[in-house]
Write a protein that holds these residues in place. Structure first.
Motif, PDB file in Angstrom:
ATOM      1  N   PRO A  51       0.834  -1.205   0.000  1.00 49.99           N
ATOM      2  CA  PRO A  51       0.000   0.000   0.000  1.00 49.99           C
ATOM      3  C   PRO A  51       0.869   1.256   0.000  1.00 49.99           C
ATOM      4  O   PRO A  51       1.980   1.265   0.538  1.00 49.99           O
ATOM      5  CB  PRO A  51      -0.802  -0.130   1.301  1.00 49.99           C
ATOM      6  N   ARG A  52       0.367   2.323  -0.569  1.00 46.66           N
ATOM      7  CA  ARG A  52       1.106   3.576  -0.737  1.00 46.66           C
ATOM      8  C   ARG A  52       0.365   4.738  -0.057  1.00 46.66           C
ATOM      9  O   ARG A  52      -0.834   4.702   0.115  1.00 46.66           O
ATOM     10  CB  ARG A  52       1.238   3.932  -2.222  1.00 46.66           C
ATOM     11  N   ARG A  53       1.129   5.765   0.260  1.00 48.22           N
ATOM     12  CA  ARG A  53       0.588   7.046   0.753  1.00 48.22           C
ATOM     13  C   ARG A  53      -0.390   6.866   1.922  1.00 48.22           C
ATOM     14  O   ARG A  53      -1.490   7.428   1.913  1.00 48.22           O
ATOM     15  CB  ARG A  53      -0.047   7.833  -0.386  1.00 48.22           C
ATOM     16  N   VAL A  54       0.016   6.094   2.932  1.00 50.61           N
ATOM     17  CA  VAL A  54      -0.822   5.903   4.117  1.00 50.61           C
ATOM     18  C   VAL A  54      -0.834   7.214   4.896  1.00 50.61           C
ATOM     19  O   VAL A  54       0.218   7.784   5.186  1.00 50.61           O
ATOM     20  CB  VAL A  54      -0.290   4.756   5.000  1.00 50.61           C
ATOM     21  N   LYS A  55      -2.032   7.693   5.201  1.00 52.94           N
ATOM     22  CA  LYS A  55      -2.189   8.961   5.924  1.00 52.94           C
ATOM     23  C   LYS A  55      -3.252   8.819   6.995  1.00 52.94           C
ATOM     24  O   LYS A  55      -4.251   8.130   6.807  1.00 52.94           O
ATOM     25  CB  LYS A  55      -2.615  10.076   4.969  1.00 52.94           C
ATOM     26  N   ALA A  67      -6.308   6.435   5.515  1.00 54.38           N
ATOM     27  CA  ALA A  67      -6.591   6.236   4.089  1.00 54.38           C
ATOM     28  C   ALA A  67      -5.268   5.948   3.387  1.00 54.38           C
ATOM     29  O   ALA A  67      -4.207   6.395   3.834  1.00 54.38           O
ATOM     30  CB  ALA A  67      -7.257   7.465   3.493  1.00 54.38           C
ATOM     31  N   TRP A  68      -5.317   5.213   2.280  1.00 52.12           N
ATOM     32  CA  TRP A  68      -4.134   4.846   1.520  1.00 52.12           C
ATOM     33  C   TRP A  68      -4.555   4.497   0.108  1.00 52.12           C
ATOM     34  O   TRP A  68      -5.739   4.386  -0.207  1.00 52.12           O
ATOM     35  CB  TRP A  68      -3.402   3.669   2.170  1.00 52.12           C
ATOM     36  N   SER A  69      -3.582   4.290  -0.739  1.00 59.04           N
ATOM     37  CA  SER A  69      -3.872   3.812  -2.096  1.00 59.04           C
ATOM     38  C   SER A  69      -3.230   2.442  -2.266  1.00 59.04           C
ATOM     39  O   SER A  69      -2.274   2.098  -1.577  1.00 59.04           O
ATOM     40  CB  SER A  69      -3.350   4.800  -3.144  1.00 59.04           C
TER      41      SER A  69
END
Length: 148
Positions: A51-55, A67-69
């Motif tokens: 998973p990418r860009r976990v915020k 949220a993530w992508s």
């Protein structure tokens, strides 16, 4: 799916050590008989499913929203969230549905800092393979270094 996700969460939470890791296992090839070791998978392939860009999109004290992508192929797998620290008796892993891109985690201590990892379990066994995200930390928490 919820029952399977719960079993996955319990199994993953019992794995030692808790820090994120990647191992070498292959889910793209057919499974080999139990007497043979699974074919190794390149770490680049595992990293490609992470998973990418976990915020942290909301921190409401006892409730945190993340949220993530997900890369395209990762949407075919269930997703888990690992939090640290955990108190005795708490589950560090929350199982989510296949392709999930957000989560709400409740029951947190408002005065404690936490780090969260999002993972895509590729193989569940004694040597599980999970494609882990980079950590997202709140309230001054620092992620533990990982050894790959």
């Amino acid at each position: 799916m919820a029952l399977g996700g719960t079993a996955l969460a319990v199994y993953l939470s019992l794995q030692q050590p808790a820090p994120p890791r990647t191992s070498t296992a292959d889910t793209a090839r057919p499974q080999r008989p139990a007497t043979e070791s699974p074919a190794p998978i390149d770490e680049r392939d595992v990293a490609a499913l992470a998973p990418r860009r976990v915020k942290v999109t909301a921190d409401r004290g006892a409730l945190v929203e993340l949220a993530w992508s997900l890369p395209g192929r990762a949407r075919d797998y269930p997703v888990v969230v690992q939090r640290s620290p955990v108190q005795a008796g708490e589950q560090p892993i929350t199982a989510l549905d296949q392709g999930a891109t957000s989560a709400r985690l409740a029951g947190l201590d408002p005065g404690t800092g936490y780090c969260f990892l999002v993972g895509v379990p590729l193989r569940i066994s004694e040597d599980s393979t999970v494609a882990w995200s980079k950590p997202a930390c709140i309230r001054g928490a620092k992620a533990r270094p990982t050894h790959r």
